[in-house]
Design a protein around this motif. Structure first.
Motif, PDB file in Angstrom:
ATOM      1  N   SER A  71    -117.946  53.817   9.970  1.00 48.12           N
ATOM      2  CA  SER A  71    -116.854  54.439  10.649  1.00 48.12           C
ATOM      3  C   SER A  71    -116.980  55.911  10.043  1.00 48.12           C
ATOM      4  N   TYR A  72    -116.281  56.745  10.547  1.00 47.83           N
ATOM      5  CA  TYR A  72    -116.514  58.267  10.124  1.00 47.83           C
ATOM      6  C   TYR A  72    -116.130  58.303   8.424  1.00 47.83           C
ATOM      7  N   GLU A  73    -115.412  57.447   8.090  1.00 48.00           N
ATOM      8  CA  GLU A  73    -114.878  57.395   6.756  1.00 48.00           C
ATOM      9  C   GLU A  73    -116.028  56.634   5.953  1.00 48.00           C
ATOM     10  N   GLY A  74    -116.966  56.075   6.332  1.00 53.06           N
ATOM     11  CA  GLY A  74    -118.026  55.261   5.744  1.00 53.06           C
ATOM     12  C   GLY A  74    -117.854  53.936   5.339  1.00 53.06           C
ATOM     13  N   LYS A  75    -116.909  53.311   6.162  1.00 50.58           N
ATOM     14  CA  LYS A  75    -116.282  51.997   6.149  1.00 50.58           C
ATOM     15  C   LYS A  75    -116.665  51.050   7.183  1.00 50.58           C
TER      16      LYS A  75
END
Length: 128
Positions: A71-75
């Motif tokens: 995801s954009y958050e790196g998750k």
């Protein structure tokens, strides 16, 4: 290249899914003419792409090229995110691949399905 690798895996899975479906109902099943057979094949594709996207963030093609879906958050992405990515990916293909070719004009190399699901493909380091 990742899509080519995954297309080979998907082809094998779709052949297996078709063989499983043959004994049930009409033996002359044709995708996009038989609603339930089409749903079965699309579910098979989603199980592969969504399952690997949700758990580990890598399909077999991504693993070969050391690329991870985040995801954009790196998750890791959620199941709804995987479903959205899959459905928009179908639209991308249905638009003669325009949604996939969008990677050529996007500054962050994202496709339509990446934009919709707020995902990125990131390079992973080599294992030692």
């Amino acid at each position: 290249m990742i899509m080519l690798y995954d297309a080979m895996v998907l082809l094998a899975l779709l052949i297996l899914a078709s063989a499983i479906a043959l004994p049930f109902g009409d033996v002359n099943k044709v995708a996009f003419r038989d609603l339930w057979f089409t749903v079965w094949l699309l579910s098979t594709c989603f199980a592969y792409l969504g399952g690997f996207g949700r758990y580990g963030g890598m399909t077999l093609g991504m693993r070969a090229w050391r690329v991870r879906l985040v995801s954009y958050e790196g998750k890791e992405i959620s199941w709804p995110g995987c479903l959205l990515r899959f459905l928009v990916g179908l639209v991308s293909l249905g638009a003669l691949g325009l949604g996939i070719l969008w990677v050529l004009v996007d500054a962050k190399n994202r496709t339509w399905h990446d934009l919709a699901a707020q995902t990125l493909l990131v390079k992973t380091p080599k294992d030692k």
